[in-house]
Motif scaffolding. Sequence first.
Motif, short mmCIF file in Angstrom:
data_model
loop_
_atom_site.label_atom_id
_atom_site.label_comp_id
_atom_site.label_asym_id
_atom_site.label_seq_id
_atom_site.Cartn_x
_atom_site.Cartn_y
_atom_site.Cartn_z
N GLN A 41 0.83 -1.20 0.00
CA GLN A 41 0.00 0.00 0.00
C GLN A 41 0.86 1.26 0.00
O GLN A 41 0.59 2.20 -0.73
CB GLN A 41 -0.91 0.02 1.23
CG GLN A 41 -2.35 -0.23 0.91
CD GLN A 41 -3.20 -0.20 2.17
OE1 GLN A 41 -2.70 -0.28 3.30
NE2 GLN A 41 -4.49 -0.11 1.98
N ALA A 42 1.89 1.26 0.82
CA ALA A 42 2.79 2.41 0.89
C ALA A 42 3.50 2.62 -0.45
O ALA A 42 3.65 3.75 -0.92
CB ALA A 42 3.80 2.24 2.01
N GLN A 45 0.97 4.06 -2.89
CA GLN A 45 0.73 5.48 -2.62
C GLN A 45 1.92 6.33 -3.07
O GLN A 45 1.73 7.42 -3.62
CB GLN A 45 0.46 5.70 -1.13
CG GLN A 45 -0.93 5.25 -0.72
CD GLN A 45 -1.17 5.43 0.78
OE1 GLN A 45 -0.25 5.47 1.58
NE2 GLN A 45 -2.44 5.53 1.14
#
Length: 156
Positions: A41-42, A45
């Motif tokens: 997810q990081a 993003q």
Amino acid sequence: MTPVAAGLLLVGALLIAALAGYALHLWRRVWRKERQQAVRQAEAQARQHADLAADLRILASSLLDEQVPLIEGAIRIKVLLDNYDTNLSQDPRCEVFQALYDATAQIPTHGAWKALDKTERRRHEAHFSALELQYKAAARRSARWLLDEALTPAAA
């Protein structure tokens, strides 16, 4: 305690220990997957943020080179800034993009624009010309500031 009861107690304790060990193993798998998902997810993003910064650089450059109409470029920059960094989109040096967005928010787009009669379209086009005269210099300054300071590779 009888030998049978002691044996059953021992078997029960071993069974409980085995189940506890298996539960711990399963929890560790869950925790590892959660960490991996958080990392993915990081990374996603970070990629999205970098992509938005690249898109903003292209739009700001296009606005400065007059490759995109001023109002269209300003609206697109405003929308991308909102998604890129809300603090940056609210920076006083970017107010011009919000002002142009607000000034044109009620104007129909796409199919609704094509459906307008010529008089109505000309009225909106005259409004666009007035807005361009009013905001062109400020929009160009803001686009230059974005390129030179706000969207530097270190900030992105």
